[in-house]
Design a protein around this motif. Structure first.
Motif, PDB file in Angstrom:
ATOM      1  N   THR A   9      48.163   3.894 -48.361  1.00  0.00           N
ATOM      2  CA  THR A   9      47.600   4.144 -47.031  1.00  0.00           C
ATOM      3  C   THR A   9      46.515   3.107 -46.767  1.00  0.00           C
ATOM      4  OG1 THR A   9      45.928   5.669 -47.888  1.00  0.00           O
ATOM      5  CG2 THR A   9      48.056   6.622 -47.198  1.00  0.00           C
ATOM      6  N   ALA A  10      46.344   2.757 -45.493  1.00  0.00           N
ATOM      7  CA  ALA A  10      45.385   1.693 -45.180  1.00  0.00           C
ATOM      8  C   ALA A  10      44.700   1.942 -43.850  1.00  0.00           C
ATOM      9  CB  ALA A  10      46.092   0.338 -45.147  1.00  0.00           C
ATOM     10  N   LEU A  11      43.437   1.574 -43.793  1.00  0.00           N
ATOM     11  CA  LEU A  11      42.659   1.574 -42.561  1.00  0.00           C
ATOM     12  C   LEU A  11      42.265   0.130 -42.265  1.00  0.00           C
ATOM     13  CD1 LEU A  11      40.845   2.623 -40.248  1.00  0.00           C
ATOM     14  CD2 LEU A  11      39.089   3.140 -41.981  1.00  0.00           C
ATOM     15  N   VAL A  12      42.630  -0.349 -41.075  1.00  0.00           N
ATOM     16  CA  VAL A  12      42.295  -1.708 -40.659  1.00  0.00           C
ATOM     17  C   VAL A  12      41.445  -1.622 -39.407  1.00  0.00           C
ATOM     18  CG1 VAL A  12      43.165  -3.980 -40.011  1.00  0.00           C
ATOM     19  CG2 VAL A  12      44.497  -2.540 -41.581  1.00  0.00           C
ATOM     20  N   THR A  13      40.217  -2.106 -39.470  1.00  0.00           N
ATOM     21  CA  THR A  13      39.352  -2.088 -38.287  1.00  0.00           C
ATOM     22  C   THR A  13      39.597  -3.339 -37.449  1.00  0.00           C
ATOM     23  OG1 THR A  13      37.454  -3.234 -39.306  1.00  0.00           O
ATOM     24  CG2 THR A  13      37.609  -0.832 -39.608  1.00  0.00           C
ATOM     25  N   GLY A  14      39.321  -3.221 -36.165  1.00  0.00           N
ATOM     26  CA  GLY A  14      39.574  -4.343 -35.267  1.00  0.00           C
ATOM     27  C   GLY A  14      41.033  -4.755 -35.284  1.00  0.00           C
ATOM     28  N   ALA A  15      41.916  -3.757 -35.310  1.00  0.00           N
ATOM     29  CA  ALA A  15      43.339  -4.019 -35.544  1.00  0.00           C
ATOM     30  C   ALA A  15      44.174  -4.082 -34.272  1.00  0.00           C
ATOM     31  CB  ALA A  15      43.914  -2.951 -36.471  1.00  0.00           C
ATOM     32  N   GLY A  31      55.400  -1.457 -46.231  1.00  0.00           N
ATOM     33  CA  GLY A  31      55.556  -0.064 -46.654  1.00  0.00           C
ATOM     34  C   GLY A  31      54.334   0.812 -46.565  1.00  0.00           C
ATOM     35  N   ALA A  32      53.177   0.266 -46.167  1.00  0.00           N
ATOM     36  CA  ALA A  32      51.957   1.079 -46.083  1.00  0.00           C
ATOM     37  C   ALA A  32      51.963   1.929 -44.821  1.00  0.00           C
ATOM     38  CB  ALA A  32      50.729   0.188 -46.100  1.00  0.00           C
ATOM     39  N   TYR A  33      51.296   3.054 -44.889  1.00  0.00           N
ATOM     40  CA  TYR A  33      51.019   3.899 -43.722  1.00  0.00           C
ATOM     41  C   TYR A  33      49.645   3.463 -43.218  1.00  0.00           C
ATOM     42  CZ  TYR A  33      50.213   8.245 -41.035  1.00  0.00           C
ATOM     43  OH  TYR A  33      49.952   9.168 -40.048  1.00  0.00           O
ATOM     44  N   VAL A  34      49.591   2.955 -42.000  1.00  0.00           N
ATOM     45  CA  VAL A  34      48.403   2.256 -41.515  1.00  0.00           C
ATOM     46  C   VAL A  34      47.723   2.996 -40.368  1.00  0.00           C
ATOM     47  CG1 VAL A  34      47.519   0.078 -40.587  1.00  0.00           C
ATOM     48  CG2 VAL A  34      49.491   0.057 -42.126  1.00  0.00           C
ATOM     49  N   VAL A  35      46.406   3.118 -40.455  1.00  0.00           N
ATOM     50  CA  VAL A  35      45.606   3.516 -39.305  1.00  0.00           C
ATOM     51  C   VAL A  35      45.101   2.248 -38.636  1.00  0.00           C
ATOM     52  CG1 VAL A  35      43.358   4.419 -38.586  1.00  0.00           C
ATOM     53  CG2 VAL A  35      44.900   5.845 -39.912  1.00  0.00           C
ATOM     54  N   VAL A  36      45.535   2.071 -37.397  1.00  0.00           N
ATOM     55  CA  VAL A  36      45.096   0.960 -36.557  1.00  0.00           C
ATOM     56  C   VAL A  36      43.853   1.432 -35.818  1.00  0.00           C
ATOM     57  CG1 VAL A  36      45.692  -0.438 -34.540  1.00  0.00           C
ATOM     58  CG2 VAL A  36      47.427   0.059 -36.291  1.00  0.00           C
ATOM     59  N   SER A  37      42.735   0.751 -35.995  1.00  0.00           N
ATOM     60  CA  SER A  37      41.497   1.189 -35.358  1.00  0.00           C
ATOM     61  C   SER A  37      40.942   0.098 -34.450  1.00  0.00           C
ATOM     62  CB  SER A  37      40.452   1.546 -36.416  1.00  0.00           C
ATOM     63  OG  SER A  37      39.245   1.965 -35.804  1.00  0.00           O
ATOM     64  N   GLY A  38      40.377   0.514 -33.334  1.00  0.00           N
ATOM     65  CA  GLY A  38      39.765  -0.406 -32.393  1.00  0.00           C
ATOM     66  C   GLY A  38      39.198   0.361 -31.221  1.00  0.00           C
ATOM     67  N   ARG A  39      38.654  -0.366 -30.259  1.00  0.00           N
ATOM     68  CA  ARG A  39      38.020   0.287 -29.110  1.00  0.00           C
ATOM     69  C   ARG A  39      39.005   0.630 -28.006  1.00  0.00           C
ATOM     70  NH1 ARG A  39      33.229  -3.877 -27.931  1.00  0.00           N
ATOM     71  NH2 ARG A  39      34.945  -5.285 -28.436  1.00  0.00           N
ATOM     72  N   SER A  40      40.071  -0.158 -27.855  1.00  0.00           N
ATOM     73  CA  SER A  40      40.998   0.020 -26.740  1.00  0.00           C
ATOM     74  C   SER A  40      42.182   0.883 -27.133  1.00  0.00           C
ATOM     75  CB  SER A  40      41.504  -1.339 -26.246  1.00  0.00           C
ATOM     76  OG  SER A  40      42.550  -1.182 -25.317  1.00  0.00           O
ATOM     77  N   ALA A  41      42.288   2.045 -26.491  1.00  0.00           N
ATOM     78  CA  ALA A  41      43.416   2.936 -26.763  1.00  0.00           C
ATOM     79  C   ALA A  41      44.724   2.322 -26.301  1.00  0.00           C
ATOM     80  CB  ALA A  41      43.187   4.282 -26.076  1.00  0.00           C
ATOM     81  N   ASP A  42      44.702   1.601 -25.188  1.00  0.00           N
ATOM     82  CA  ASP A  42      45.925   0.982 -24.679  1.00  0.00           C
ATOM     83  C   ASP A  42      46.456  -0.070 -25.648  1.00  0.00           C
ATOM     84  OD1 ASP A  42      45.882   2.548 -22.407  1.00  0.00           O
ATOM     85  OD2 ASP A  42      44.871   1.042 -21.172  1.00  0.00           O
ATOM     86  N   ARG A  43      45.566  -0.925 -26.118  1.00  0.00           N
ATOM     87  CA  ARG A  43      46.008  -1.964 -27.052  1.00  0.00           C
ATOM     88  C   ARG A  43      46.403  -1.353 -28.394  1.00  0.00           C
ATOM     89  NH1 ARG A  43      42.024  -7.010 -27.207  1.00  0.00           N
ATOM     90  NH2 ARG A  43      40.512  -5.367 -27.688  1.00  0.00           N
ATOM     91  N   GLY A  44      45.683  -0.291 -28.790  1.00  0.00           N
ATOM     92  CA  GLY A  44      46.027   0.392 -30.030  1.00  0.00           C
ATOM     93  C   GLY A  44      47.414   0.994 -29.968  1.00  0.00           C
ATOM     94  N   LYS A  45      47.734   1.594 -28.849  1.00  0.00           N
ATOM     95  CA  LYS A  45      49.069   2.188 -28.660  1.00  0.00           C
ATOM     96  C   LYS A  45      50.137   1.106 -28.728  1.00  0.00           C
ATOM     97  CE  LYS A  45      51.766   5.132 -25.517  1.00  0.00           C
ATOM     98  NZ  LYS A  45      52.956   4.247 -25.543  1.00  0.00           N
ATOM     99  N   ASP A  88      43.750   4.230 -49.334  1.00  0.00           N
ATOM    100  CA  ASP A  88      43.920   3.372 -50.504  1.00  0.00           C
ATOM    101  C   ASP A  88      43.374   1.969 -50.274  1.00  0.00           C
ATOM    102  OD1 ASP A  88      45.354   5.341 -51.995  1.00  0.00           O
ATOM    103  OD2 ASP A  88      47.161   4.866 -50.846  1.00  0.00           O
ATOM    104  N   VAL A  89      43.468   1.499 -49.018  1.00  0.00           N
ATOM    105  CA  VAL A  89      43.059   0.141 -48.687  1.00  0.00           C
ATOM    106  C   VAL A  89      42.212   0.167 -47.418  1.00  0.00           C
ATOM    107  CG1 VAL A  89      43.793  -2.225 -48.187  1.00  0.00           C
ATOM    108  CG2 VAL A  89      45.230  -0.749 -49.643  1.00  0.00           C
ATOM    109  N   LEU A  90      41.050  -0.448 -47.481  1.00  0.00           N
ATOM    110  CA  LEU A  90      40.188  -0.593 -46.313  1.00  0.00           C
ATOM    111  C   LEU A  90      40.045  -2.070 -45.998  1.00  0.00           C
ATOM    112  CD1 LEU A  90      38.028   0.211 -44.182  1.00  0.00           C
ATOM    113  CD2 LEU A  90      36.343   0.180 -46.053  1.00  0.00           C
ATOM    114  N   VAL A  91      40.305  -2.437 -44.744  1.00  0.00           N
ATOM    115  CA  VAL A  91      40.099  -3.810 -44.306  1.00  0.00           C
ATOM    116  C   VAL A  91      38.979  -3.826 -43.268  1.00  0.00           C
ATOM    117  CG1 VAL A  91      41.110  -5.856 -43.244  1.00  0.00           C
ATOM    118  CG2 VAL A  91      42.513  -4.393 -44.716  1.00  0.00           C
ATOM    119  N   ASN A  92      37.861  -4.415 -43.640  1.00  0.00           N
ATOM    120  CA  ASN A  92      36.723  -4.552 -42.734  1.00  0.00           C
ATOM    121  C   ASN A  92      36.899  -5.843 -41.927  1.00  0.00           C
ATOM    122  OD1 ASN A  92      35.013  -2.260 -43.349  1.00  0.00           O
ATOM    123  ND2 ASN A  92      34.663  -3.197 -45.353  1.00  0.00           N
ATOM    124  N   ASN A  93      37.564  -5.713 -40.798  1.00  0.00           N
ATOM    125  CA  ASN A  93      37.885  -6.877 -39.983  1.00  0.00           C
ATOM    126  C   ASN A  93      37.117  -6.947 -38.670  1.00  0.00           C
ATOM    127  OD1 ASN A  93      39.726  -9.135 -38.893  1.00  0.00           O
ATOM    128  ND2 ASN A  93      40.088  -7.459 -37.439  1.00  0.00           N
TER     129      ASN A  93
END
Length: 254
Positions: A9-15, A31-45, A88-93
């Motif tokens: 599992t992974a969390l990527v900020t500014g994704a 194969g990772a299950y990723v949480v895409v994080s950012g400020r814009s819900a539209d771009r995140g979607k 499992d994986v954090l990306v501070n981007n």
């Protein structure tokens, strides 16, 4: 793909754009299950929909990482819940880049850039790393920058924040490595998303380098996949230059 991150599992900020998006997409493709994080819900979607359309697993968690401990802690908690109880994986981007000169930088901008680029990943790591330790291990990847080590006449504020991030990378590797959490960083060079027929000013900075061209977000994503996976299990505290040789080789003007 070889599914090098299958089961992780992974969390990527500014994704939601550029390098962060490429990393999230590459993680999901492996194969990772990723949480895409950012400020814009539209771009995140848009990013999540694209990953899912290719058979990957991803969800979006909206976050404005303003440097407050509360914002970082809230993201860590929400992402952990979405990912089924662990990261499992954090990306501070996530980061911001004002290109002002030193004399043109006001105090408000100074505080904001340090809040987003240094405080936010500091408190996010503080929230995530201990839970990684409890779960038996993990990997943290920070995004630095080539201008943290090669001075250019603009962007002193930004480059200093990336210098701080590289220092934190080494300190965190020492702090968490013996507990099973590997911490490393990537230092991207001049990276652009090419447009047909467009000549970007960044290309001038790469003239005379070994690569002789600007990089693409995919190049950074490939490095992130390596640092996130088991292949790099003996890699701790490095800053991996992915910059076409910009900081490691003499630039010969041609």
């Amino acid at each position: 793909m070889s599914m090098r991150l299958e089961g992780k599992t992974a969390l990527v900020t500014g994704a939601t754009s550029n390098i962060g998006r490429a990393i999230a997409e590459a993680f999901a493709a492996e194969g990772a299950y990723v949480v895409v994080s950012g400020r814009s819900a539209d771009r995140g979607k848009e990013v999540v929909d694209g990953i899912r359309s290719r058979g990957g697993r991803a969800d979006f968690v909206q976050a404005d990482l303003d440097g407050s401990a509360a914002a970082s802690q809230a993201l860590a908690q929400q992402a952990t819940q979405v990912l089924g109880g662990r990261i499992d994986v954090l990306v501070n981007n996530a980061g911001i880049f004002p290109g002002d000169t030193t004399a043109d930088t006001d105090e408000k901008t100074f505080d904001q850039v340090y809040a987003v680029n240094v405080k936010a990943p500091f408190f996010l790591t503080a929230a995530v790393a201990p839970t990684m330790v409890e779960a038996g291990g993990g990997a943290i990847i920070n995004l630095g920058s080539w201008i943290a080590r090669l001075g250019i006449p603009v962007g002193a504020l930004y480059s200093s924040t990336k210098g701080a991030v590289e220092t934190l990378t080494r300190a965190w590797a020492a702090e968490f490595g013996s507990q099973g959490v590997r911490v490393n960083a990537i230092s991207p060079g001049v990276v652009q998303t090419p447009a047909p027929g467009e000549v970007h000013t960044g290309e001038i900075m790469m003239k005379g380098t070994p690569a002789g061209r600007t990089g693409t977000p995919d190049a950074i994503a490939n490095a992130a996949v390596y640092l996130a996976g088991d292949e790099s299990s003996f890699v701790h505290g490095i800053v991996l230059d992915v910059d076409g040789g910009r900081t490691t080789a003499a630039v010969i003007a041609g």
